[in-house]
Design an enzyme around this catalytic site. Sequence first.
Site, mmCIF file in Angstrom:
data_model
loop_
_atom_site.group_PDB
_atom_site.id
_atom_site.type_symbol
_atom_site.label_atom_id
_atom_site.label_comp_id
_atom_site.label_asym_id
_atom_site.label_seq_id
_atom_site.Cartn_x
_atom_site.Cartn_y
_atom_site.Cartn_z
ATOM 1 N N ALA A 46 0.806 -1.231 0.000
ATOM 2 C CA ALA A 46 0.000 0.000 0.000
ATOM 3 C C ALA A 46 0.839 1.281 0.000
ATOM 4 O O ALA A 46 0.287 2.366 0.180
ATOM 5 C CB ALA A 46 -1.013 0.038 1.144
ATOM 6 N N ALA A 47 2.144 1.173 -0.250
ATOM 7 C CA ALA A 47 2.954 2.406 -0.354
ATOM 8 C C ALA A 47 2.430 3.271 -1.507
ATOM 9 O O ALA A 47 2.261 4.481 -1.358
ATOM 10 C CB ALA A 47 4.424 2.055 -0.573
ATOM 11 N N GLY A 48 2.193 2.624 -2.639
ATOM 12 C CA GLY A 48 1.692 3.366 -3.804
ATOM 13 C C GLY A 48 0.333 3.987 -3.516
ATOM 14 O O GLY A 48 0.079 5.147 -3.875
ATOM 15 N N ASP A 49 -0.548 3.234 -2.859
ATOM 16 C CA ASP A 49 -1.889 3.771 -2.544
ATOM 17 C C ASP A 49 -1.781 4.954 -1.578
ATOM 18 O O ASP A 49 -2.521 5.935 -1.689
ATOM 19 C CB ASP A 49 -2.770 2.682 -1.916
ATOM 20 C CG ASP A 49 -3.136 1.590 -2.919
ATOM 21 O OD1 ASP A 49 -3.153 1.875 -4.127
ATOM 22 O OD2 ASP A 49 -3.413 0.462 -2.474
HETATM 23 P P1 ADP Z 1 3.773 0.414 -5.252
HETATM 24 O O1 ADP Z 1 3.364 0.228 -3.840
HETATM 25 O O2 ADP Z 1 2.645 0.761 -6.164
HETATM 26 O O3 ADP Z 1 4.652 -0.679 -5.814
HETATM 27 P P2 ADP Z 1 6.214 1.979 -4.908
HETATM 28 O O4 ADP Z 1 6.892 0.759 -4.398
HETATM 29 O O5 ADP Z 1 6.842 2.667 -6.077
HETATM 30 O O6 ADP Z 1 4.681 1.735 -5.277
HETATM 31 O O7 ADP Z 1 6.115 3.006 -3.698
HETATM 32 C C1 ADP Z 1 5.355 4.187 -3.772
HETATM 33 C C2 ADP Z 1 6.084 5.292 -3.036
HETATM 34 O O8 ADP Z 1 6.241 4.895 -1.679
HETATM 35 C C3 ADP Z 1 7.495 5.570 -3.528
HETATM 36 O O9 ADP Z 1 7.511 6.448 -4.626
HETATM 37 C C4 ADP Z 1 8.113 6.187 -2.283
HETATM 38 O O10 ADP Z 1 7.686 7.544 -2.156
HETATM 39 C C5 ADP Z 1 7.459 5.377 -1.169
HETATM 40 N N1 ADP Z 1 8.325 4.239 -0.820
HETATM 41 C C6 ADP Z 1 8.198 2.953 -1.229
HETATM 42 N N2 ADP Z 1 9.174 2.181 -0.717
HETATM 43 C C7 ADP Z 1 9.936 3.001 0.046
HETATM 44 C C8 ADP Z 1 11.110 2.825 0.863
HETATM 45 N N3 ADP Z 1 11.701 1.634 0.981
HETATM 46 N N4 ADP Z 1 11.609 3.912 1.499
HETATM 47 C C9 ADP Z 1 11.021 5.132 1.402
HETATM 48 N N5 ADP Z 1 9.912 5.354 0.645
HETATM 49 C C10 ADP Z 1 9.383 4.318 -0.016
#
Ligand code: ADP
Length: 305
Positions: A251-254
Amino acid sequence: MQAKVVIVGSINMDLVTRAPRLPRAGETLAGYSFVTVPGGKGANQAVAAARLGASVAMIGCVGDDDYGDRLRAALLVEGIDCDAIISVAGESTGVALIVVDDNSQNAIVIVAGGNGHVSSAVVDSFDALLSQAKVIICQLEVPMATVGHVLKRGRELGKIVILNPAPVSAPLPADWYALIDYLIPNESEATLLTGLPVDSVTTAEVAMGALLASGASKIIVTLGAQGVLFATRTHVQHFPAPQVRAVDTTAAGDTFVGGFAAALAQGKSESEAIQFGQFAAALSVTRAGAQPSIPTLGDVQEFQS
Ligand code: ADP
């Protein structure tokens, strides 16, 4: 309350089982644990936008079952306007059946259930909600025809239209690009949209060039721990991610999409909104789970200061 962020999207219950390995065909395997977790990209982004300071309404469909009732209740607790969430008689609520093994590999079956009933007609019946919005967000877990319809209506109404093209399996319909203000794919989605490999700032920039050539106007590719790359026809900018100790990136992307939208709805500039979304997403990866990991506005303000 006038909803500033309106989300047209999916509402799922994730049924998560942990087991030593994934079962083979015909096999019955003893697992370790089972939990039900509210999910669906639409609902996750609605929760993120609400916790991060926006007034939010969701347009979607659940089944007329216990999961539907529980998911609606969970969204109401977040202060989300659920009047446009329809319970479809005789249908099941969308579910994701997830098995996670000892190596963190997973196998997932998704049943759209109610999400498959989010039609253009359903959206039209809540046109007043779209008219009040400042920002409209779609993902691709409801029928494609509906997403195209929402993008078109959003553009007609002069709203800020965001598409998070997830999950995606093929390039988008060519006529969509002109209807979207912010296209927000992650690395694998950017690859699927363009056929180009995306795993770094450099490769993202090449793929974004292809998306701009297809007619996209503003693109934000999320690159996990590498942050995001933002591009328009005249400008490319890398925003590094805050450094954190990642525990679970679910859910980082969400969280990024919801936080970015919430900040835009409050009148922040796009670079402020990107930075805010990134702080929120970085905090979310320091916590386990999907919706439980999404921070509040207060958490992000504390983290930013
Ligand atoms: P998804 O969850 O759709 O795969 P991402 O992995 O690209 O999306 O993560 C979305 C955003 O979350 C990233 O652009 C960043 O801002 C943040 N993020 C993800 N992983 C990390 C991490 N390990 N450290 C810091 N920020 C992170």
